[in-house]
Design an enzyme around this catalytic site. Sequence first.
Site, mmCIF file in Angstrom:
data_model
loop_
_atom_site.group_PDB
_atom_site.id
_atom_site.type_symbol
_atom_site.label_atom_id
_atom_site.label_comp_id
_atom_site.label_asym_id
_atom_site.label_seq_id
_atom_site.Cartn_x
_atom_site.Cartn_y
_atom_site.Cartn_z
ATOM 1 N N ARG A 253 -14.497 -4.985 -29.444
ATOM 2 C CA ARG A 253 -13.680 -5.483 -28.350
ATOM 3 C C ARG A 253 -12.237 -5.570 -28.825
ATOM 4 N NH1 ARG A 253 -14.944 -11.260 -27.635
ATOM 5 N NH2 ARG A 253 -12.928 -11.665 -28.583
ATOM 6 N N HIS A 257 -11.787 -12.100 -25.297
ATOM 7 C CA HIS A 257 -13.058 -12.288 -24.597
ATOM 8 C C HIS A 257 -12.831 -12.367 -23.096
ATOM 9 C CE1 HIS A 257 -16.989 -13.892 -23.509
ATOM 10 N NE2 HIS A 257 -16.365 -14.867 -22.882
ATOM 11 N N TYR A 266 -8.841 -16.948 -33.856
ATOM 12 C CA TYR A 266 -10.078 -16.927 -34.627
ATOM 13 C C TYR A 266 -10.401 -15.577 -35.262
ATOM 14 C CZ TYR A 266 -11.852 -14.880 -30.227
ATOM 15 O OH TYR A 266 -12.035 -14.107 -29.110
#
Length: 355
Positions: A253, A257, A266
């Site tokens: 990805r 998200h 993160y």
Amino acid sequence: MHRVIGERSLAETSVDSDLVRTLLRDVVRARVFDHRAVALQRRGWMSGYPPFEGQEGSQVGAAHALADDDWLFPTYRSNAMQIARGRPPADILRFRRGLSAFEPDGPTGDSTAENRDSDRLGTTFTTATPIATQLPHAVGAGIAATHLGEDHAVCAYLGDGATSEGDFHEAMNFAGVFSAPVVFFCENNHWAISLPEERQTASETIAQKARAYGFDGVRVDGNDPLAVYEVVAESRERARAGDPVLVESLTYRQGAHSTSDDPGRYRGDVALPEWRTADPLERTAEYLREEGAIDESFVEDARESADAELDEAVAAAESTPEPEPEEAFEYAYAELPPRVLAQRRAVAERERTRE
């Protein structure tokens, strides 16, 4: 690990020149859709959106490996798969704006499968937003198909995070016990929101989880749409014969998200192989140019066509009227029970008093 790009010539694959051009064209269409959708969300056009940039090759390859009468159970990140399977981009945009997914007064006047843009659309189920809830439904549909003597397969789309949900294990167990004609297509993009793969499972691979339920799991280079096509096509044939398969498509990805997520908090540096983080659009286009399957202008021409398609899709979504509050009750039951009928009457009365 199944891979085509970098290992085989086009002539050595099961994919012909017409199909590879269609695959790349749909990867471009999906990329254009994703970029436009993010831009629309950023200006407040819709409340939220889950980007899928980097996963287009995986989804497009899987979509084209399915037959028209195969059933697809999608989730919120499977927009590329749905577009490649015939879902009009305007339908997805309506869904993201909280509108009816179909345009009842469109060119055909209805939204039945035989009158939509593709027969395949009639076997693509409603997008599931809760994690993994679509998986037992997919297996149930597969078991029902077997019981009715039907000869199609079911594809259950999921992300790697869904494999940590109970619904995943229950669905896998039922599929194994009842030999359901299901392909579990798991896109492992390394992140379950902010949780990396190694923090959510101790299994060496996701594919090997299938062994506990009595069937096979396979891994494929998810940034290679030709390889994904071959693996899913073979898996659906096995599923139709009563042997379910778990396909782990290794992709990445590239973005967040969702549009409310900040991956910079993160993600940091990720130690993944270059093939897994390579851009599937650029990688596939380069391969097909080297194979003589496309010319230098192919991608740009496909992008211009996709931009025009998205212009029309946005206009169609914007022209869709806002739903009436009572419509929330329309599709909950075949026949509304008394309690729900009373709720609908109460909502209608409240709206009348506001006018």
